[in-house]
Design an enzyme around this catalytic site. Structure first.
Site, short mmCIF file in Angstrom:
data_model
loop_
_atom_site.label_atom_id
_atom_site.label_comp_id
_atom_site.label_asym_id
_atom_site.label_seq_id
_atom_site.Cartn_x
_atom_site.Cartn_y
_atom_site.Cartn_z
N ARG A 249 38.30 30.42 46.43
CA ARG A 249 38.06 30.99 45.08
C ARG A 249 36.43 30.60 44.71
O ARG A 249 36.61 29.42 44.67
CB ARG A 249 39.09 30.75 44.20
CG ARG A 249 40.42 31.72 44.31
CD ARG A 249 40.32 33.02 43.95
NE ARG A 249 41.58 33.80 44.11
CZ ARG A 249 41.85 34.41 45.27
NH1 ARG A 249 41.26 34.39 46.23
NH2 ARG A 249 43.10 34.97 45.33
N GLU A 278 33.33 37.70 40.03
CA GLU A 278 33.45 38.90 40.90
C GLU A 278 33.49 40.10 40.06
O GLU A 278 34.16 40.06 39.18
CB GLU A 278 34.27 38.62 41.93
CG GLU A 278 34.08 37.49 42.94
CD GLU A 278 35.54 37.46 43.92
OE1 GLU A 278 36.02 38.19 43.88
OE2 GLU A 278 35.10 36.48 44.59
N HIS A 296 33.65 39.45 48.99
CA HIS A 296 35.02 39.12 49.38
C HIS A 296 35.95 39.81 50.13
O HIS A 296 36.84 40.72 49.75
CB HIS A 296 35.83 39.05 47.77
CG HIS A 296 36.99 38.24 47.64
ND1 HIS A 296 37.38 37.76 46.30
CD2 HIS A 296 37.76 37.92 48.43
CE1 HIS A 296 38.39 37.10 46.48
NE2 HIS A 296 38.96 37.09 47.73
#
Length: 330
Positions: A249, A278, A296
């Site tokens: 993360r 993000e 991601h």
């Protein structure tokens, strides 16, 4: 805590109808279709008058929320759902959900572990190789015509036989370590607690792990417990010949300090699949050749997303049938 505890008009054993199921934010298309077609679930609108109207009219009747790990059920929304019983999460991470409030209220939460482990570990290995061997920069060099013009691409770093520190030796961390062993890497790790059955060298802190290894591979779970775990001091300990790979993360690392370290070449490079805000990526990173950037995509394969969708819907069906979850978070 719930804003209207007097609104409880059902028991947890009473049937749950479609209008008591709420989809929060965008989810996997297969899950979204099933929620509407098979369950008749409601969808929470984007912030604005429509969302307020839905919560005002139906907030007290919502008993199950289905969401993605990126969106979650945050503190404010959870407070607007006083009769919420279960949060069904698409994804292994659930740090966007207010787990502390959920636990205090007896709201159960599920995620989708295991089914994405192998693909995330594959992505980590790809980032590792691309970063140390500068594969992305080498491709850009060729496409720009530099090789054809007679230039030589700069030498990179050997990927085999290195000392790799795995930060977070859970399911995904172990799967990454298994792959790196095939490259002859020496594996070290730091975890919240030492694993007595592990054959790898344990270090008592992220800082000690960074000091002892060539590559810091971040595989720690997200959430408040790991936020900022890789701080400026840890990044500095990686050193000018060391690398950082993050498939966990964005919150785990001090992104500002990382950007500065990469720009100043205080570390050799980084491979990043996750970011703090993000889908926003720090603009300073976009023009640096010592960092590999991915949007991601750790679990982004057809096969894994299908498995995640099936497990998400399995958790929902299980809760509706007998109030149990197939994969509750611990």
């Amino acid at each position: 805590m719930p804003t209207n505890t007097s609104a409880m008009t059902h028991s947890k054993n009473s049937p749950i109808t479609g209008d008591a199921i709420l989809r929060v934010g965008p989810v996997n298309p297969e899950v979204a279709q099933a929620l509407q077609a098979d369950f008749g679930a409601q969808a929470l609108p984007e912030p604005g008058p429509e969302r307020e109207a839905l919560l005002e009219e139906h907030g007290t009747q919502i008993r199950v929320a289905v969401c993605s790990g990126r969106i979650g059920v945050d503190s404010e929304l959870m407070q607007r759902l006083p009769n919420l019983e279960a949060i069904i999460n698409f994804g292994v991470g659930y740090d966007a959900t207010d787990v502390a409030q959920a636990q205090a209220r007896g709201i159960v939460v599920s995620n989708t572990p295991d089914v994405l482990t192998e693909c995330v570990a594959d992505t980590a290995l790809g980032l590792y190789l691309s970063t140390l061997r500068s594969l992305g920069a080498a491709e850009r060099f060729l496409r720009a015509g530099a090789w054809a013009a007679g230039e030589n691409f700069p030498l990179a770093t050997r990927a085999s036989g290195t000392k790799v520190g795995v930060l977070g030796l859970g399911r995904i961390g172990q799967a990454i370590a298994n792959r790196l062993e095939a490259f002859g890497c020496e594996i070290h790790y730091h975890n919240r607690s030492e694993k007595p059955d592990s054959r790898y060298a344990y270090h008592p802190s992220a800082l000690a792990l960074a000091e002892a290894t060539d590559v810091l591979m971040i595989a720690a779970a997200g959430g408040p417990q790991s936020a900022g775990l890789v701080d400026r001091e840890v990044i500095e300990a990686v050193g000018p010949r060391g690398f950082i790979i993050n498939i966990a993360r964005g919150s785990v690392i001090d992104e500002t300090a990382l950007v500065q370290a990469l720009a100043n070449k205080d570390i050799a490079g980084a491979g990043l699949d996750v970011f703090a805000k993000e889908p926003s990526v720090p603009a300073e990173l976009l023009n640096l050749d010592n960092v590999v950037l991915l949007p991601h995509v750790g679990s982004g394969t057809h096969e894994t997303r299908a498995d995640m969708a099936a497990l998400t819907l399995g958790n929902l069906r299980s809760y509706l049938e007998d109030r149990t979850l197939l994969t509750p978070i611990s």
